[in-house]
Scaffold this active site. Sequence first.
Site, short mmCIF file in Angstrom:
data_model
loop_
_atom_site.label_atom_id
_atom_site.label_comp_id
_atom_site.label_asym_id
_atom_site.label_seq_id
_atom_site.Cartn_x
_atom_site.Cartn_y
_atom_site.Cartn_z
N SER A 16 1.92 9.49 4.79
CA SER A 16 0.66 10.01 4.26
C SER A 16 0.22 11.24 5.07
CB SER A 16 -0.41 8.91 4.27
OG SER A 16 -1.57 9.32 3.59
N HIS B 202 -3.70 7.71 -2.73
CA HIS B 202 -2.34 7.75 -3.27
C HIS B 202 -2.24 7.04 -4.62
CE1 HIS B 202 -0.64 9.83 0.12
NE2 HIS B 202 -1.26 9.00 0.94
#
Length: 268
Positions: free
Chosen positions: A90, A196
């Site tokens: 991430s 996400h």
Amino acid sequence: MKTAFVFPGQGSQYVGMSKELYDTFPEIRKWMDKIAAVAEFDLLDLLFHSAAEDLQKTRWQQPALYTMEYAMVQYLISMGARPVAMAGHSLGELVAMGIAGVFTYDDGFRIVNKRALCMDKASGLRGDPGTMIAADAPMEYLEGKVAGRDNVYFTNYNSPHQVVLGGDTEPMLALLKEIKSEGYKATQLKVSMAFHSPIMKVIHDEMAAFVAGIPFHPPKIPVISNTTMKPYPDDPDQMRRILMAHLESPVHWMQNVRTLWEDFGVRA
């Protein structure tokens, strides 16, 4: 032995080491000072004196982690460490891109800070910001659960024993209860939004406009994308498109690790 650098995407405990590292290692102090000079807030005060609950907030955790990770890696490089490839989970992917020379350290900080600002306010742009759960259950089982629900998504493929799901709050909490009632471990995460996932589209245009103004360069070290599961290409426009898709797409961390092992021969 071939080595990779990998970068975590969260962890307030990790940031808690910052003062000791700053005081002990001149190279780390140099880079933390350089990055702090870019910030429009007191970054060192954030790192050294913030309460743990503040560093768990998206708005502050991301610039704090970027600063820590970037400075620590510069120290490793000064000691002679030379990775054959890099990957980041991430947020960590942006640190990897900065180290690889895709953008400068200061532009990298600006991207991360803008990302944190956008993600922090994103929850207010949508009636339901959603939530996320980490589940320790077989993939086939989870695929069946997700397939029968609207607005529930896979967001992180962390390991064969942990997958993160995200989506609208009501179906996610119902799913959490169902998974636990059927004997599997599941935990609701302390996040402000379902990251996400397609829910993040609300900040796409603002982030894309910002990133468009940042110069991108071919990576000097391969960086494995969470999104495509392949090394970033050299083309700046393609890199920007992948980075924007990163916000709304699952983190394929398992595949990133396999790529480092199988394609780059990484063993450390």
